[in-house]
Design a protein around this motif. Structure first.
Motif: not given
Length: 678
Positions: A298-307
């Motif tokens: 749900a709007r995880i737009p970048d690798l930093s948030t994914a990490r």
């Protein structure tokens, strides 16, 4: 320290090579409900670039009385099996896993599509978004649909997929779960959670009987409907525990919210100006409570948030679906140490809004998405480099410069303003839409890497262009707000652009006549709302801003309703007169002879744009092709060979709004197609 998102994940017997996945979604690239070449190429591209798991379909329908609402795959057809088998083989060859989402849409569709069968639900309540009043399920409907689920799952196992995911948010399955939507009695009725879950448990048992234990089965489910009378967070936790304890489910993909309306859909799938990853903590709590593998997007737009999602133990697999629509090569760029080259998702939701209008999903600023076969994401170098001069550093000009330079041409870019961006800079005047700047900022950064020579503060005349000794000239000067058009009083009005740029301050009682029906009119109203005493938006159309699609319309309407703005349809501005210190706006209609007037302090119009084409016409006589474009060659990706003036010094083309007013995607697509063929 190892990157958490590059760590493999063991899902039952399946090893996923990293923690990033593409969640189920329907890009509507199918043909006759089958995943043919374009559909397959879309998923294979992302598998080749390093994704761990790609989830097809959002959702594939299991029954004929689940009419496709937005290009859905038809999982009830035997013909789908060989197509899915080829897709699975090619994805597997690239090292990724592949699954499919199966569903019965229930009331989330219309009866006047597909086979024109009545839609079904455990109650007669219609879904506002699709407006169909459903037939209340009978016992024979339920038995048939359970069998249809099992048939579809068996087809997917036969096709060689790694697993399936059942859709249980906004569709038929969770309508049984929801107290507000289940009005049945008896075994599948609303009396207890056990009876409300009986349908889904029967479906899961029927599927397991067909596919066995060595095939992965998951559920994407709503763990909190966030609506009065719906599934609560507490009940969602209990549903998760019961699914886990059943032994029938291998993973859960967590959703929070409901999708009954465009407004509620934006809270489930947020767009630009809204918080990133708003439900990540909620999904993490569910993982901690259940111990079952949890997926979420749900709007995880970048690798930093994914990490963060993986490192903090909130998720087992993180979905970056819209991010991979914008850039399919995220994982490859990460592995190559080129994170800064990732094309950012700007949350424009052009992709999703299009499919809900029955069109194919396209990315606002990556025109190769969905066109992998005709417009590959990777740009091939040329054997014959030339000198290319481009005028205008808006989206069209920057894309043309990026692609031409990638091909190896020597590119000179002239821009009148002190910075790049064109109309995007106007869009970004609203804080909510500031992310749009990333469209041009990314291209500027890429052009700098590629050695494009950029001259800002250069209002180019013909002699400035000729001084660059070009072989090819591309005019991408965009447009300006269209003026005039009234019977009288054009000198008494201002444009939406005037409001957005700050050249005209909003004041008093304001009337906005929105003829174009695009973002600019609504954005001017939203921008002006804190400063004007009152605002009325008037449109000739039968709906407000028809060019602004559903999810993008939502934040505008939310803001304008909050400010008390009035919206008037089916009227248009005829002329404006001055009455003392105020203005009188005269409104007429196509539907009657009636005339209405409004006494206001300010009249603002949004009439689209007029091409800035003076430079193009000044250069045209000196060009070899006299500005003519061979559309057959253009559409086929072939080079232009028209010579109308053998004494000409260069080939001349114009793109984007310098040709005619369209949108950002069209401008970028122009730049890509033309520069790719140079």
């Amino acid at each position: 320290m190892a990157d958490p998102i590059l760590q493999p994940f063991q899902l039952k017997h399946l090893t996923l090579r990293n923690r990033v996945m593409i969640t189920s979604h329907e890009p509507a690239y199918s043909e006759d409900g089958l995943p043919t070449d374009a559909y397959r190429a879309y998923h294979v591209e992302r598998a080749r670039a390093g994704i761990a798991l790609t989830m097809t379909a959002g959702s594939a329908v299991v029954s004929r009385d689940s009419p496709p609402a937005f290009g859905n795959l038809l999982a009830y057809r035997d013909e789908i099996t060989p197509h899915m088998a080829r897709l699975a083989r090619e994805v597997h060859d690239e090292g990724a896993a592949v699954m499919i989402q199966l569903t019965h849409l229930g009331r989330r569709t219309r009866w006047d599509t597909g086979d024109w069968l009545p839609v079904l639900s455990p109650s007669a309540l219609r879904e506002p978004a699709h407006r169909a009043y459903p037939k209340v399920l009978e016992d024979w409907d339920i038995a048939r649909i359970i069998s249809d689920y099992a048939d579809a799952a068996e087809r997917m196992k036969d096709a060689g997929l790694d697993g399936i995911e059942l859709e249980s948010y906004g569709h038929l399955m969770d309508a049984f779960w929801s107290p507000r939507l289940n009005h049945l009695d008896g075994r599948y009725g609303a009396e207890t959670l056990e009876t409300r879950m009986a349908f889904s448990m029967d479906v899961l048992r029927a599927i397991r009987a067909r596919v066995g234990d060595d095939f992965i089965v998951g559920v994407r489910f709503v763990a909190d409907e966030d609506i009065k009378g719906g599934i609560s967070a507490t009940e969602g936790q209990e549903i998760a525990r019961r699914l886990r304890d059943s032994g029938l489910v291998d993973f859960l993909n967590v959703i929070r919210g409901n999708i009954d309306t465009d407004a509620s859909l934006t809270r489930v799938i947020p767009l630009q100006g809204m918080a990133s990853a708003p439900h990540l903590d909620f999904a993490g709590e569910l993982r901690a409570q259940t111990g079952i593998p949890i997926f979420h997007a749900a709007r995880i737009p970048d690798l930093s948030t994914a990490r963060h999602a993986i490192a903090a133990g909130k998720l087992d697999m993180v979905g970056m679906t819209r991010a991979h629509i914008a850039d399919p090569h995220i994982m490859a760029k990460l592995l190559e140490g080129r994170e800064e080259d990732i094309r950012p998702c700007v949350g424009a939701n052009y992709c999703i809004d299009r499919i809900y209008q029955g069109e194919k999903a396209l990315c606002l600023h990556n025109p190769s998405t969905g066109r992998e076969l005709s417009q590959p994401h990777k740009i091939a170098p040329t054997d014959t480099p030339t000198r290319v001069t481009i005028i205008g550093a808006g989206p069209a000009g920057l894309e043309a410069a990026r692609v031409a330079a990638t091909r190896g041409h020597q590119v000179h870019l002239l821009e009148a303003a002190p910075q790049a961006g064109g109309q995007i800079r106007l869009t970004a005047q609203s804080p909510r839409r500031r992310e749009m700047l990333a469209i041009t900022e990314w291209r500027v950064a890429q052009c700098e890497k590629l050695g494009v020579r950029v001259q800002y503060n250069t209002y180019a005349e013909a002699e400035d262009v000729l001084a660059t000794a070009p072989d090819v000239v591309i005019v991408a000067t965009g447009g300006m707000a269209r003026e005039g058009g009234l019977e009288t009083g054009s000198d008494l009005i201002c444009s939406a652009w005037d409001i957005l740029s700050g050249d005209v301050k909003p004041e008093g009682d304001m009337l906005i006549f929105d003829e174009a029906g695009d973002h600019a009119g609504l954005q001017a109203a939203e921008f002006a709302a804190p400063h004007a005493r009152s605002i009325e938006i008037v449109t000739r159309d039968r709906a407000i801003a028809p060019e602004v699609m559903g999810m993008n319309l939502t934040p505008y309407i939310r803001a304008l309703q909050h400010s008390g703005a009035q919206m008037t349809i089916t009227w248009y501005l005829s002329h404006v007169t001055r009455t003392g210190n105020r203005l009188t706006a005269h409104l007429v209609s196509d539907y009657s002879d009636k005339i209405e007037t409004r006494e206001v302090d300010q009249v603002v119009v949004n009439q689209g744009t007029t091409p800035l084409d003076d430079l193009y016409f000044a250069l045209k006589p000196q060009s070899r092709n006299l500005g003519e474009m061979d559309y057959h060659a253009f559409l086929a990706g072939q080079s232009q060979k028209i010579i109308k003036n053998p004494d000409g010094q260069f080939d001349l083309y114009r793109i984007g709004d310098a040709v005619s007013p369209r949108n950002t995607h069209a401008a970028i697509y122009d730049g890509l197609r033309l520069a790719r063929s140079l």
